[in-house]
Design a protein around this motif. Structure first.
Motif, short mmCIF file in Angstrom:
data_model
loop_
_atom_site.label_atom_id
_atom_site.label_comp_id
_atom_site.label_asym_id
_atom_site.label_seq_id
_atom_site.Cartn_x
_atom_site.Cartn_y
_atom_site.Cartn_z
N THR A 217 89.38 9.78 35.86
CA THR A 217 88.23 9.92 36.75
C THR A 217 88.56 10.78 37.96
N VAL A 218 89.76 10.55 38.54
CA VAL A 218 90.17 11.31 39.72
C VAL A 218 90.37 12.78 39.37
N ALA A 219 90.91 13.05 38.19
CA ALA A 219 91.10 14.45 37.76
C ALA A 219 89.77 15.16 37.64
N GLU A 220 88.77 14.49 37.08
CA GLU A 220 87.44 15.10 36.94
C GLU A 220 86.82 15.35 38.32
N ARG A 247 95.69 10.24 47.76
CA ARG A 247 96.88 11.05 47.46
C ARG A 247 96.84 11.55 46.02
N LEU A 248 96.36 10.70 45.10
CA LEU A 248 96.25 11.12 43.71
C LEU A 248 95.24 12.25 43.56
N LEU A 249 94.15 12.18 44.32
CA LEU A 249 93.16 13.26 44.30
C LEU A 249 93.78 14.57 44.78
N SER A 250 94.59 14.50 45.84
CA SER A 250 95.26 15.70 46.34
C SER A 250 96.24 16.24 45.31
N VAL A 271 94.35 16.87 30.60
CA VAL A 271 94.96 15.72 31.25
C VAL A 271 94.96 14.59 30.23
N GLY A 272 96.12 13.96 30.02
CA GLY A 272 96.19 12.91 29.02
C GLY A 272 97.38 12.00 29.24
N PRO A 273 97.51 10.94 28.44
CA PRO A 273 98.62 9.98 28.60
C PRO A 273 99.90 10.47 27.94
N LEU A 274 101.04 10.07 28.47
CA LEU A 274 102.31 10.33 27.82
C LEU A 274 102.45 9.43 26.60
#
Length: 353
Positions: A217-220, A247-250, A271-274
């Motif tokens: 959500t933050v990446a979008e 901070r994650l948004l930045s 963007v995806g999970p490891l």
């Protein structure tokens, strides 16, 4: 008159001292010559997460990081054989290992005594994790001050001197307007440097109170700010993690914006999970980062873009470090850059706030 007056406050009841040992703030563990735990007081639960009964009969290495276990056994064996200590026994600082696997910073004092004819060694261990973290934070802040001093003395001085030279040329030119474009470019670069320095100053290596956050959500949300009209963002569900949302948004704004700048307006970013399930990645289909540059790519001031400040990826690393995450860079499946964030703590309830 009798002179045998007992001093006030003397405690003769041995149970009082047993209570002090059992419930004092310091963890106490006693071992035999084979490093088998004979005794553990109640405070080991607060420091190491184990009930005392869980440790009695177990090897001392149960609460010791693996990398120190060989050294411990060698030191004990040499001391028993020669009587010579290979390390200081008073206030030595070493990490212990908590039941859940994380390390606890300890100040340890060792003692040797006899019990029922056997040699017994005791360690009195104080948790100094908070103090060590404060010292590390202060060290990082001092490093940042040195960085800012370098920026002010070099990175800003150079464009300022260039601007002054352009002004001098403009004053003596028949048509001074030809120098205005260069001056505008110089001032734009200085403005970018100042903005990045302010970002580093505000963020540093600290984060606010972590909360349940969805990285997807933050990446979008970050993409709404930095994504171009021809660029594409593909997001897989990463799950819910504990992080400082701002901070994650930045972090995402810097990474995604970096992809658009270096890979072109029509870049595709994923963007995806490891696969290990302990973090997430950000990958693009751009030109990638040469292997020779990967060791330096997070250093402040490093950039391959003539107009870049070289702070973006340093900010990304700082934010990851503040959360306790590790960040690395490799090739994406499309041949571009792939940034991987591991050691990410997942939210226990899985619900974002």
């Amino acid at each position: 008159m009798s002179t045998d007056i007992e001093p006030a406050g003397v405690v003769e009841d041995e149970s009082f001292f047993r209570t002090l040992v059992e419930h004092g703030s310091d963890a106490i563990i006693s071992i035999d010559a084979d490093s088998t735990i004979l005794f553990a007081n109640r405070s080991v639960e607060r420091v190491f997460g184990y009930e005392p009964a869980e440790l009695v009969g177990e090897p001392l290495t149960t609460v010791m990081p693996e990398r120190f276990q060989g050294t411990h056994h060698a030191a004990i064996a040499e001391y028993i054989e020669t009587g010579e200590r290979t390390l200081d026994w008073n206030g030595i600082e070493l990490p212990g290992e908590h039941k859940d696997g994380h390390e606890v910073q300890l100040s340890i004092t060792f003692e040797e005594h006899q019990y029922e004819g056997k040699r017994v060694f005791s360690g009195i261990m104080r948790d100094i994790t908070d103090r060590v973290e404060r010292e590390r934070k202060l060290e990082r802040q001092n490093e940042q001050l040195e960085r800012f001093a370098g920026i002010l003395s070099h990175d800003l001085r150079d464009p300022l001197n260039t601007a002054r030279a352009q002004v001098a040329l403009a004053k003596n030119a028949d048509d001074p307007t030809e120098y205005l474009d260069e001056l505008e470019h110089i001032h734009q670069r200085m403005g970018d440097l100042i903005e990045d320095v302010l970002t580093l100053t505000k963020q540093g290596h600290t984060v606010g109170e972590p909360e349940p956050v969805s990285p997807a959500t933050v990446a979008e949300e970050a993409w709404q700010t930095v994504g171009g009209s021809a660029a594409t963002l593909r997001v897989e569900e990463v799950g819910v993690v504990r992080a400082d949302r701002e901070r994650l948004l930045s972090l995402f704004e810097n990474l995604l914006g970096n992809a658009v700048r270096h890979a072109g307006d029509d870049v595709t970013v994923e963007v995806g999970p490891l696969s290990a399930g302990d973090g997430f990645y950000v990958a693009d289909d751009g030109p990638g980062i040469p292997e020779s540059d990967r060791a330096d790519v997070f250093d402040y001031g490093f950039t391959t873009d003539d107009g870049g400040t070289g702070f973006g990826l340093n900010i990304v690393e700082s934010i990851a470090d503040a959360h306790g995450w590790k960040v690395g860079v490799t090739d994406s499946e499309a041949g571009g850059a792939r940034f991987e964030f591991s050691g990410v703590r997942r939210s226990e309830n899985g619900d974002t706030e």
